[in-house]
Design an enzyme around this catalytic site. Structure first.
Site, PDB file in Angstrom:
ATOM      1  N   GLU A 420       3.968 -10.910   0.684  1.00  0.00           N
ATOM      2  CA  GLU A 420       3.424 -11.405  -0.579  1.00  0.00           C
ATOM      3  C   GLU A 420       4.049 -12.728  -0.996  1.00  0.00           C
ATOM      4  O   GLU A 420       4.685 -12.816  -2.050  1.00  0.00           O
ATOM      5  CB  GLU A 420       3.579 -10.329  -1.661  1.00  0.00           C
ATOM      6  CG  GLU A 420       2.762  -9.121  -1.290  1.00  0.00           C
ATOM      7  CD  GLU A 420       2.793  -7.989  -2.299  1.00  0.00           C
ATOM      8  OE1 GLU A 420       3.861  -7.712  -2.862  1.00  0.00           O
ATOM      9  OE2 GLU A 420       1.742  -7.369  -2.516  1.00  0.00           O
ATOM     10  N   GLU A 496       0.394  -1.639   4.452  1.00  0.00           N
ATOM     11  CA  GLU A 496       0.705  -0.683   3.380  1.00  0.00           C
ATOM     12  C   GLU A 496      -0.578   0.051   3.032  1.00  0.00           C
ATOM     13  O   GLU A 496      -1.641  -0.563   2.941  1.00  0.00           O
ATOM     14  CB  GLU A 496       1.231  -1.398   2.124  1.00  0.00           C
ATOM     15  CG  GLU A 496       2.542  -2.131   2.351  1.00  0.00           C
ATOM     16  CD  GLU A 496       3.032  -2.883   1.115  1.00  0.00           C
ATOM     17  OE1 GLU A 496       2.648  -2.525  -0.008  1.00  0.00           O
ATOM     18  OE2 GLU A 496       3.787  -3.845   1.307  1.00  0.00           O
TER      19      GLU A 496
HETATM   20  C1  GAL Z   1       2.767  -3.985  -2.469  1.00  0.00           C
HETATM   21  C2  GAL Z   1       4.113  -4.576  -2.153  1.00  0.00           C
HETATM   22  C3  GAL Z   1       5.190  -3.536  -2.132  1.00  0.00           C
HETATM   23  C4  GAL Z   1       5.080  -2.642  -3.326  1.00  0.00           C
HETATM   24  C5  GAL Z   1       3.751  -1.990  -3.341  1.00  0.00           C
HETATM   25  C6  GAL Z   1       3.540  -1.136  -4.544  1.00  0.00           C
HETATM   26  O1  GAL Z   1       1.962  -4.949  -3.037  1.00  0.00           O
HETATM   27  O2  GAL Z   1       4.100  -5.242  -0.932  1.00  0.00           O
HETATM   28  O3  GAL Z   1       6.423  -4.185  -2.088  1.00  0.00           O
HETATM   29  O4  GAL Z   1       5.206  -3.421  -4.464  1.00  0.00           O
HETATM   30  O5  GAL Z   1       2.751  -2.967  -3.400  1.00  0.00           O
HETATM   31  O6  GAL Z   1       4.492  -0.158  -4.698  1.00  0.00           O
END
Ligand code: GAL
Length: 974
Positions: A420, A496
């Site tokens: 990010e 993620e």
């Molecule tokens: C993503 C980010 C993580 C964490 C997650 C939400 O956007 O990369 O570090 O913030 O969302 O828990």
């Protein structure tokens, strides 16, 4: 203090460091400087005094100094306090300037260097210093440290001396580099990884770069080891890999090895190797593997690779990002036991030895650079360092240090540029540098969806429909834009997904089904492995206190968003971990409805199934020894239909088929369950056993029906046997989960589900009694229930019958009016005036189950104590529903038996209103009563805390519902 201020505002790499190199296991002497240091604090660099404190002969006032443990974070040792913020910078976005309000900690250590270290030129190595530091030895400035989770080596030859030396480190929490370290985690300054003095023998091995490939077509390997020597070498280094019959061979040339065993996470074969010069030997463990992309498919050793991954932060509830190796190993073993095969080191390189463990135990690693500038999103990405040339040296420096330290680990398949950090030329440049430096690995970065500079198309939290659309995109040739063509040729992965916050994540199976169906999909990484709650001691009655954002008085913070993992901060599993294991199972099993066959799909990358035994058991949860099922050979990626030959009587029983490890291995004990499936026969509807008794008025406004008494004024039961029943009501609400409180990514313009419920006052239903009547032996009560303000609600018919022993309820719920929102659940609540002690049940367990979770739950008989049944979370919320056929809710003195067909049953000592209003688990009142809900239906949970909401099929739209349940007061078991 002015030079320090200027220094802290410089967007440049640190000064004075040696070029980065691999973290090597060497026989050269070393001295660990971890232990007790002295520290004093200043509120800001402008207040930091220059009183010569770095000098060995400094006259210091002991009152200013206190001991601190290295490695450690200052705020966890009484100096300042932690700050949790996700995206937001907790200071003005004014790059490259840090705020004036900037705690500075002077650290001091007196040390006597060991003679064997002093006998060589020496280097001082810092592996992780959170913040920006200047380092002096004996008053001589050695350099500055930038890049909190990256190693720095400072030469100190000529400065380190016999006798006492003074090491001084001035550490500021904020600097220009804070803009590059905006990861979603605690801001906690401190020297949080080891500090070491390293002897660097003349002519020793300065750096090594192992290139070890595997050719799956003929089983051969290639090995080239590049070696860089320290000054003063009179002969080149030699390489030995005894198991491959390589003895003292030359560095820098490629050796072809006709036959090597490949490294995979399932077969983590490592070859011990030595790189030696006359003055130093380093030990390496080499794994042969080749990672490539073909036809938009990710391949390892020529075979498609599926990541069953988790994002792992380093976190300990007491020590923050100080994680000892035993804990890291235990974490990895826990992952192994739950079929996790991949780790993204979100969002920075972990301590170096973690990679040794990943190599040894077998994990695919995405190793991520220590870089995130997410906070610039808040200002429209204006001034983002990723696209500003003055930051390029810092970007380059970080990426280099990331790659160089860990480049010899076979477990690392991809380098990640960071997380990010928006888009920009600096990212493009470090992608190119990485590819040039290490052509044998792939480059990952999620933040630039054009994917021009990466080797995998990676996204986070894409929904199931979107992932499917990506999996089935038209071929590359059909795109006109060359960038799009490039992106279409890349495999797809979710770096993620499945945000595991609170009750959830819902919908894991749907993703996994897609991963199995489409070769372009290389799987994904759950967000996230571990919750980052910080330990806050215990309450007076001994309950652990777990803290999150805002609990330290932070004004900018993101609350409980830091608590979102499948394991708790202390590494004990939450219910999601078991679900994950079921969904990630490397073997899929499917029983034919007539139990004639078992279909077995081997989803391992390279293992066949010979390490597993299959058994079936009948009428139990599968915990017994079982009857063996002979398995044919099923190669990796293959499948088989296995005839079962079960006795015909089996169909009427619960049949569980299990695949278990024959012997201990892969981090699991012998007998460890790898996959299972179950046949659950239709069960008879729980019914009253004897002739019905009739309701009769007994005075005092009461109607008696068998063991129960009803209040004629409300139509609700008030007593069942010896149990007083309170607050019996129909309910449509649940205590919002953290997913209910999030904006679903597919409905960005709609408020969170929890807010829709609140707007509709779903938590504040009012009931009007329509009539109490009789229908044969049944007491029939009609009520109308709805929220204030609105003209929508539900018409409810309660049809009560009894055989003198048990009480049966047939409930129908009919919505009327126009409902503005979906429901959380539909069911009946009641309260008992005594606390539960435990619940035993036959149904699905042991874990909870909502329509889109609970993949691990299977049919059997279970017992859970009060807390386990309720499933306590750091922030209280709805949880713990089990689907039961029969349950006994034990109280202090009596018990309530509930019977029905797979009914969601929730039992906890608090009302939903209390659960919803309480911010921390330890703030929940002591258990004095029991709230029980038996539901006709419940909504799924989804993952809207970050990502998609509940999939359409798992939502609970207002709709007619029926519930059939038997209630009976029984004696307490035991
Ligand atoms: C993503 C980010 C993580 C964490 C997650 C939400 O956007 O990369 O570090 O913030 O969302 O828990």
């Amino acid at each position: 203090a002015i030079p320090l201020l200027a220094d802290l505002a410089a967007p440049l790499p640190g000064r004075g460091a040696l070029p980065p190199r691999a973290h090597l296991h060497s026989d050269a002497p070393r001295q660990l400087l971890d232990g007790t240091w002295q520290v004093r604090l200043h509120p800001s660099p402008r207040h930091a005094v220059d009183d010569g404190w770095q000098q060995p002969d400094a006259r210091l006032d002991p009152a200013d100094w206190s001991p601190v443990t290295v490695p450690g974070h200052l705020p966890l040792q009484g100096h300042g306090s932690p700050i949790y913020a996700n995206v937001d910078y907790p200071f003005p976005v004014d790059p490259p300037f840090p705020p004036d309000d900037n705690p500075v900690a002077d650290h001091r250590l007196e040390l006597v260097a060991a003679p064997e270290v002093l006998a060589h030129p020496t280097v001082l190595r810092f592996e992780g210093v959170d913040g920006a530091a200047t380092v002096w030895l004996n008053g001589v400035e050695l350099g500055t440290l930038r890049g909190s989770r990256l190693t720095t080596e400072l030469p100190c030859a000529g400065v380190l001396r016999p006798g006492t030396n003074v090491l001084a480190v001035r550490l500021a929490q904020w600097s220009a580099h804070s803009y590059l370290e905006d990861q979603d985690m605690w801001w906690m300054p401190g020297i949080f990884r080891s500090v070491t003095l390293l002897a660097r023998p003349q002519g020793g091995v300065r750096d090594v770069f192992v290139h070890a490939g595997y050719d799956h077509r003929d089983g051969s390997g290639t090995l080239r080891v590049e070696v860089e020597l320290e000054e003063g070498a009179d002969a080149p280094a030699t390489i030995s890999v005894p198991a491959l019959d390589l003895h003292g061979v030359a560095a820098g040339v490629e050796h072809r090895l006709p036959s090597v065993a490949p490294w995979t996470a399932e077969t983590p074969v490592l070859y011990d190797a030595q790189v030696a010069t006359a003055t130093e030997t380093v030990h390496l463990r080499i794994g042969f593997r080749t990672v490539t992309v073909e036809d938009a498919t990710l391949l390892l050793n020529g075979t498609p690779l599926l990541f069953r991954g988790v994002n792992r932060h380093e976190h300990d509830p007491h020590r923050g990002r100080v994680v000892d190796l035993a804990t890291a190993r235990a974490e990895l073993l826990l992952m192994k036991q739950h079929h996790v095969n991949a780790v993204r080191t979100s969002h920075y390189p972990p301590r170096a030895e973690f990679l040794d463990l990943a190599d040894e135990l077998g994990f695919y690693v995405i190793l991520e650079n220590d870089l995130e500038t997410h906070g610039f999103e808040r200002v429209g990405w204006r001034g983002n360092p990723s696209d500003d040339p003055q930051w390029l040296p810092a970007y380059h420096d970080r990426m280099r240090r990331t790659v160089e330290r860990d480049k010899n680990h076979p477990s690392i398949l991809l380098w990640s540029l960071g997380n990010e950090a928006g888009t920009g030329a600096n990212l493009d440049a470090i992608a190119q540098w990485t590819r040039d430096r290490d052509p044998d690995r792939l480059v990952h970065y999620e933040g630039d969806w054009r994917s021009r500079h990466v080797d995998v198309y990676s996204r986070m939290y894409a929904s199931v429909p979107e992932v499917e659309a990506i999996a089935t995109e038209p071929p590359a040739e059909t795109f006109t834009d060359p960038d799009e063509q490039h992106r279409r040729r890349l495999p797809f992965m979710l770096c993620e997904y499945a945000h595991a916050m609170g009750n959830g994540p819902g919908g894991l199976s749907e993703y996994q089904d897609l991963f199995h169906r489409y070769p372009r999909l290389a799987g994904g990484f759950i967000w996230e492995w571990v919750e980052h709650a910080l330990a806050g001691g215990t309450t007076d009655d001994g309950r652990p206190v777990q803290l999150y954002g805002g609990d330290f008085g932070e004004r900018v913070h993101d609350g409980s968003f830091v608590v979102d993992g499948v394991v708790h901060a202390d590494k004990t599993p939450g219910p999601a971990l078991a679900d994950l294991a079921r969904v990630f199972a490397p073997v899929s099993l499917d029983l034919a409805p007539d139990l004639s066959t078992l279909t077995v799909v081997n989803r391992y990358h390279s293992l066949d199934l010979s390490h597993l035994e299959a058994v079936w058991t009948s009428d139990g949860d599968g915990s017994g020894a079982g009857t063996p099922i002979p398995l044919p050979e099923v190669p990796a990626g293959g499948s088989a239909v296995v005839p079962l030959h079960l006795p015909p009587s089996a169909l009427a029983t619960t049949v569980t088929v299990l695949l278990r490890r024959r012997a201990a291995g892969d981090g699991c004990p012998a007998g460890h369950e790898v996959a299972w499936t179950q046949h659950v026969p239709a069960r008879p509807v729980a019914a009253l056993e004897n002739d019905p008794v009739a309701p009769r008025r007994i005075g005092g406004g009461l109607v008696e029906l068998g063991p129960a008494a009803f209040d004629e004024r409300t139509g609700m039961p008030v007593r069942l046997g010896e149990l007083a029943l309170h607050d019996v009501a129909v309910s449509l609400w649940r205590a919002p989960t953290e997913n209910d409180r999030g904006v679903a990514s597919e409905e960005p313009d709609l408020p969170p589900v929890a807010d829709r419920w609140a707007a509709a006052r779903l938590d504040d239903l009012r009931t009007r009694l329509v009539e109490v009547g009789e229908d044969g032996p049944a007491l029939v009560v009609r009520t109308r229930t709805g929220p204030p303000v609105l003209d929508a609600g539900v018409d409810v018919t309660w049809r009560w019958t009894s055989d003198g022993t048990a009480l049966a309820l047939d409930l129908t719920v009919e919505p009327y009016g126009s409902w503005p929102c979906d429901w959380g659940r539909v069911g009946v609540d009641l309260r008992l005036a005594e606390p539960t002690t435990r619940v035993s049940w036959t149904g699905w367990g042991p874990g909870p189950q909502y329509p889109d979770t609970g993949q691990a739950a299977r049919y059997g008989s279970f017992v859970a104590d009060r807390d386990d049944y309720a499933v306590r979370t750091v922030r209280p919320q709805e949880h713990g529903a089990r689907r039961v056929d029969e349950a006994t809710v034990e109280l202090d003195t009596r018990a309530l038996r509930v019977r029905g067909a797979g009914l969601p049953l929730t039992v906890r000592p608090w009302s939903r209103a209390v659960v919803a209003a309480t911010r921390h688990d330890h703030e929940l009142p002591a258990a004095t009563e029991t709230w029980i809900s038996v539901d006709a239906a419940v909504s799924g949970v989804g993952t809207a805390s970050c990502g998609p909401g509940v999939l359409p099929g798992y939502r609970l739209a207002p709709s007619p519902q029926r519930l059939h349940v038997l209630l009976q007061q029984v004696d307490r078991l035991r």
